[in-house]
Design an enzyme around this catalytic site. Structure first.
Site, mmCIF file in Angstrom:
data_model
loop_
_atom_site.group_PDB
_atom_site.id
_atom_site.type_symbol
_atom_site.label_atom_id
_atom_site.label_comp_id
_atom_site.label_asym_id
_atom_site.label_seq_id
_atom_site.Cartn_x
_atom_site.Cartn_y
_atom_site.Cartn_z
ATOM 1 N N TRP A 29 -18.425 17.661 11.239
ATOM 2 C CA TRP A 29 -17.165 17.199 10.138
ATOM 3 C C TRP A 29 -17.330 18.181 8.948
ATOM 4 O O TRP A 29 -18.645 18.402 8.413
ATOM 5 C CB TRP A 29 -17.570 15.934 9.678
ATOM 6 C CG TRP A 29 -17.005 14.775 10.624
ATOM 7 C CD1 TRP A 29 -15.985 15.166 11.611
ATOM 8 C CD2 TRP A 29 -17.074 13.293 10.515
ATOM 9 N NE1 TRP A 29 -15.628 13.961 12.264
ATOM 10 C CE2 TRP A 29 -16.187 12.808 11.610
ATOM 11 C CE3 TRP A 29 -17.722 12.537 9.830
ATOM 12 C CZ2 TRP A 29 -16.202 11.514 11.851
ATOM 13 C CZ3 TRP A 29 -17.801 10.991 10.212
ATOM 14 C CH2 TRP A 29 -16.879 10.641 11.188
ATOM 15 N N LYS B 271 -12.510 18.168 11.896
ATOM 16 C CA LYS B 271 -13.543 18.235 12.772
ATOM 17 C C LYS B 271 -13.754 19.763 13.350
ATOM 18 O O LYS B 271 -12.911 20.138 14.146
ATOM 19 C CB LYS B 271 -13.476 17.166 13.835
ATOM 20 C CG LYS B 271 -14.665 16.781 14.513
ATOM 21 C CD LYS B 271 -14.843 15.304 14.938
ATOM 22 C CE LYS B 271 -16.141 14.858 15.160
ATOM 23 N NZ LYS B 271 -16.350 13.720 15.652
ATOM 24 N N GLU C 212 -5.990 -2.692 -1.248
ATOM 25 C CA GLU C 212 -6.762 -3.625 -0.305
ATOM 26 C C GLU C 212 -7.879 -4.665 -0.954
ATOM 27 O O GLU C 212 -8.424 -5.733 -0.623
ATOM 28 C CB GLU C 212 -7.000 -3.191 1.046
ATOM 29 C CG GLU C 212 -5.849 -3.012 1.999
ATOM 30 C CD GLU C 212 -5.593 -1.651 1.625
ATOM 31 O OE1 GLU C 212 -5.519 -1.101 0.816
ATOM 32 O OE2 GLU C 212 -4.749 -1.050 2.659
ATOM 33 N N THR D 23 0.907 -1.275 0.139
ATOM 34 C CA THR D 23 -0.149 -0.061 -0.039
ATOM 35 C C THR D 23 1.027 1.287 0.089
ATOM 36 O O THR D 23 1.881 1.196 0.474
ATOM 37 C CB THR D 23 -0.928 0.219 1.080
ATOM 38 O OG1 THR D 23 0.111 0.199 2.162
ATOM 39 C CG2 THR D 23 -1.883 -1.257 1.368
#
Ligand code: AMP
Length: 542
Positions: A434, A429, A324, A181
């Site tokens: 959010w 945040k 993934e 990754t």
């Protein structure tokens, strides 16, 4: 009761045979400095067998990890099948990784052989002193390589006396390929794909992207980035002509390749499309052959999809996935009956969950959230081409009751359409609520004078965090923060409007072309960004 069906293993070998036996005259075309070299699938299949013979002669056996440090080219495609089909494991190396991470992934995977393009030998030489498991280097081309290890020339290693190879019977669950990754935190983590997962993923991509055997494909996405999203395997399975750019990745080269080879399907990250569209503004590019352009790897601004459609007739559709997940997880094909505006907006979304994958969203307490298009949580995934672990790395926090925690945050609507609003590590945040950096970026990028925009969270005394917008103006354009905020004010909630703005020459990118927000945050922390602070607007809630 048992079924009467044959127990036929799902392996890449079966797909390899199909391309070889059914589509012998389809073409693999690789760009060169000024032209192209072309081989038929039949020729390439013979070379796959000869490569397997050559690799066996230097000791490659079942489970040997064979790394590839290669651009997108015919030889890389040959290794794509030869290595897994002989029972060994293909490890595609990301040539844009910093050398410490490249060395880490080679050592961690225990690569014993690396197949390397001549142009990338200096990169390999730079990491050689750090490598522990490497035994042989195979060089495509003539470049010298300074090392005490045996160096083989790809063309000479090939067992040209043979026309075939005794491909072994493989278990479908055995390892076929691995990728690390590109996460920007910690060491890269390895994902190991099985023959079965890659076989099934091919069928998922074939149907999920609506490819056919009359397509000719130009996967601009690198073959080291999640196996070029599986596209070379799908193209081989379907007999599509496969067009590869080699190291000629600059927009002018890509335009030359598209115009000369006339692919009808292309795939790349948003930065690739951004580069091509910018070029097309000053020197027209003929995209008329392309029926579908898939964008993935990052969210793509709706404004880019609209501009591609309106000015160049290029139909871009967003798709989502990750290393993934092999990677296909969703694709944003609009439902029938959309108006032209809805059609563009649809194609910029994260997309409908791909057949073969299951997704859910979970809240901070781990509980599942409803598919109401409003509840925001972490997206979790499971399915036959989703990894259940990382290779030799404990990561219990990345899995949850058999689901992969994707690290992406977003919503799912009642019809299974996903919208990613952020990465978990990038969320902003502000005052307990959010703000979607992805949405802010997309809206800012819609300003006609903006080339690119990345938004990060920065500490704020009153609201804990506030967004900082880093903006790259278009060449020659004069933009100023107040005007940009004004532009945004009718497009996002008032309390989302950033006070902090930085006009920058470029947004730093990761090895696979995503905004490197970790680096941006570090630049901000070190005071390296020239930040303009606009007076705060009063918040709706005071
Ligand atoms: P990688 O493993 O390098 O392919 O990165 C996977 C990550 O890229 C995902 O978890 C997402 O954060 C991001 N990504 C990929 N495709 C999209 C998309 N269409 N929209 C938003 N983010 C995306």
């Amino acid at each position: 009761m048992r079924s009467t069906m044959q127990e036929f293993p799902l392996t890449l070998t079966a797909l390899m045979r199909r391309g070889r036996d059914v589509f012998g005259s389809s073409k693999v075309v690789t760009a060169t400095e000024s032209g192209f070299r072309t081989s038929s699938f039949g020729e390439v299949a013979t070379r796959m067998a000869q490569l397997a013979g050559g690799l066996a002669s230097i000791g490659v056996s079942p489970s040997t990890r064979v790394g590839t440090l290669c651009w997108n080219n015919q030889e890389h495609l040959e290794a794509y099948f030869a290595v897994p089909c002989m029972g060994a494991v293909l490890h595609t190396l990301n040539l844009r990784l910093p050398s410490s991470q490249l060395a880490f992934s080679i050592n961690h995977a225990e690569d014993e052989v690396i197949i390397c393009d001549s142009s990338l030998i200096p990169m390999l030489e730079a990491v050689l002193p750090q490598l522990n498991s490497l035994r042989h280097i195979v060089v495509i081309g003539d470049a010298p390589c300074t090392t005490s290890l045996p160096v083989h020339r790809y063309a000479e290693l090939m067992d040209t006396s043979a026309k075939t190879y005794a491909w072994p019977d493989l278990e479908e669950t055995s390892a076929a390929a691995m990728c690390y990754t590109t996460g920007t935190t910690g060491d890269p983590k390895g994902v190991v794909y099985s023959h079965r997962s890659m076989y099934l993923h091919c069928f998922g991509v074939w149907g999920g992207l609506g490819l056919t055997d009359s397509d000719s494909m130009f996967p601009v996405v690198p073959m080291f980035h999640v196996n070029a999203w599986g596209l070379p395997y799908v193209g081989w399975m379907l007999g599509c002509d496969i067009i590869l750019s080699d190291r000629f990745m600059q927009p002018a080269h890509l335009a030359r390749i598209i115009e000369a080879q006339r692919p009808n399907f292309i795939a790349g990250v948003p930065t690739i499309y951004g580069g091509l569209l910018l070029l097309a503004e000053t020197s027209p590019v003929d995209f008329s052959s392309v029926r579908l352009a898939i964008s993935g790897g990052s969210a793509i601004p709706e404004s880019m999809i609209a501009a591609a459609q309106e000015r160049h007739g290029l139909r871009i559709v967003s798709a989502w996935g990750m290393t993934e997940t092999s990677p296909l997880g969703s694709a944003a094909f609009p439902p029938p009956g959309c108006t032209p505006e809805e059609d563009v907006a649809w194609r910029a979304r994260t997309g409908r969950i791909a057949a073969g994958i299951e997704l859910r969203i979970t809240g901070e307490d781990g509980g599942e959230l409803p598919w109401d298009g409003k509840s925001v949580g972490e997206i979790e995934a499971r399915g036959p081409w989703v990894t259940g672990a990382y290779y030799r790395a404990e990561a219990p926090d990345r899995f949850h009751d058999g689901w992969l925690r994707t690290g992406d945050v977003g919503t799912i609507d009642p019809s299974g359409v996903v919208q990613i609003t952020d990465r978990v590590k990038d969320v902003i945040k502000s005052g307990g609520e959010w703000i979607s950096s992805v949405e802010l970026e997309n809206q800012i990028a819609g300003h006609p004078d903006v080339l690119e925009a990345a938004v990060i969270a920065v500490p704020d005394e009153r609201w804990q965090e506030r967004p900082l917008a880093c903006v790259v103006p278009r060449p020659g354009a004069a933009v100023e923060p107040e005007g940009l905020r004004q532009f945004l004010s009718s497009r996002v909630a008032r309390w989302w409007l950033p006070e902090r703005w930085a006009l920058v020459a470029e947004i730093p990118k990761t090895s696979v072309g995503k905004f490197d927000k970790k680096l941006l945050r570090a630049q901000y922390a070190k005071g390296e960004l020239d930040v303009v602070l606009l007076p705060p607007l009063p918040r709706d809630d005071g």
